[in-house]
Design a protein around this motif. Structure first.
Motif, PDB file in Angstrom:
ATOM      1  N   MET A 103      24.197  49.789  47.118  1.00 22.65           N
ATOM      2  CA  MET A 103      24.567  48.324  46.543  1.00 22.65           C
ATOM      3  C   MET A 103      26.449  48.473  47.236  1.00 22.65           C
ATOM      4  SD  MET A 103      22.667  47.056  43.334  1.00 22.65           S
ATOM      5  CE  MET A 103      22.780  48.487  43.038  1.00 22.65           C
ATOM      6  N   SER A 104      27.025  47.387  47.194  1.00 19.03           N
ATOM      7  CA  SER A 104      28.655  47.142  46.680  1.00 19.03           C
ATOM      8  C   SER A 104      28.654  46.031  46.386  1.00 19.03           C
ATOM      9  CB  SER A 104      29.013  47.273  48.802  1.00 19.03           C
ATOM     10  OG  SER A 104      27.761  46.275  49.551  1.00 19.03           O
ATOM     11  N   ILE A 105      30.152  45.721  46.833  1.00 24.01           N
ATOM     12  CA  ILE A 105      30.821  44.484  46.443  1.00 24.01           C
ATOM     13  C   ILE A 105      32.132  43.687  47.316  1.00 24.01           C
ATOM     14  CG2 ILE A 105      32.089  43.251  43.977  1.00 24.01           C
ATOM     15  CD1 ILE A 105      30.930  44.997  42.316  1.00 24.01           C
ATOM     16  N   ALA A 106      31.698  41.932  47.285  1.00 26.56           N
ATOM     17  CA  ALA A 106      32.643  41.562  48.298  1.00 26.56           C
ATOM     18  C   ALA A 106      33.657  40.737  47.799  1.00 26.56           C
ATOM     19  CB  ALA A 106      32.434  41.456  49.309  1.00 26.56           C
ATOM     20  N   VAL A 107      34.441  40.747  47.432  1.00 28.31           N
ATOM     21  CA  VAL A 107      34.873  39.131  47.415  1.00 28.31           C
ATOM     22  C   VAL A 107      35.521  38.300  48.509  1.00 28.31           C
ATOM     23  CG1 VAL A 107      37.186  38.679  45.660  1.00 28.31           C
ATOM     24  CG2 VAL A 107      36.149  40.639  45.816  1.00 28.31           C
ATOM     25  N   GLU A 108      35.399  36.745  48.074  1.00 34.45           N
ATOM     26  CA  GLU A 108      35.713  35.587  48.625  1.00 34.45           C
ATOM     27  C   GLU A 108      36.225  34.786  49.086  1.00 34.45           C
ATOM     28  OE1 GLU A 108      33.307  33.413  53.003  1.00 34.45           O
ATOM     29  OE2 GLU A 108      32.132  34.845  51.444  1.00 34.45           O
TER      30      GLU A 108
END
Length: 129
Positions: free
Chosen positions: A105-110
């Motif tokens: 899993m990974s996390i990204a911010v937009e």
């Protein structure tokens, strides 16, 4: 004669249904948790178990053609900048402490229009390939 029409109709119907299913496999699926059929069939367990850090969220799922890679994302919307770090840390803690060490899993911010979205993405390869 009537039987022949029914058989032709069934073959055409099967061809149309097959085409719809095959084209949907390689297109992004967008759905909410309220759509129970898609939620239970398409959502991997790590995203089902993820903490709900905002009141607004949705899921997407896509398949990378040829590789067997399925990418499922849980997107949280409407996050203010002042809350971003705390919510990001909560998702990071969830990933770091997730019981299945093989889950990727990974996390990204937009940023969108002055607000932020956090995406937690789960990657799954088709182990049969």
């Amino acid at each position: 004669m009537k039987c022949r029409h029914i058989i032709v109709f069934l073959f055409v119907l099967m061809a149309v249904l097959y085409s719809l299913i095959m084209t949907r496999i390689f297109s992004d699926e967008y759905y909410k948790q309220g759509n129970l059929i898609q939620y239970y069939l398409l959502t991997p367990k790590p995203l089902k178990d993820a903490p709900r850090i905002t009141e607004n969220w949705y899921f997407t799922k896509q398949t990378v053609e040829g590789s067997g890679l399925q990418i499922s994302t849980l997107t949280f919307t409407g996050i203010q900048k002042s809350e971003l770090q705390r919510k990001h840390e909560k998702l990071e803690a969830y990933i770091d402490n997730y019981q299945d060490r093989h889950a990727t899993m990974s996390i990204a911010v937009e940023e969108k229009k002055g607000m932020f979205e956090l995406h937690i993405t789960h990657y799954d390869t088709n182990k049969d390939n």
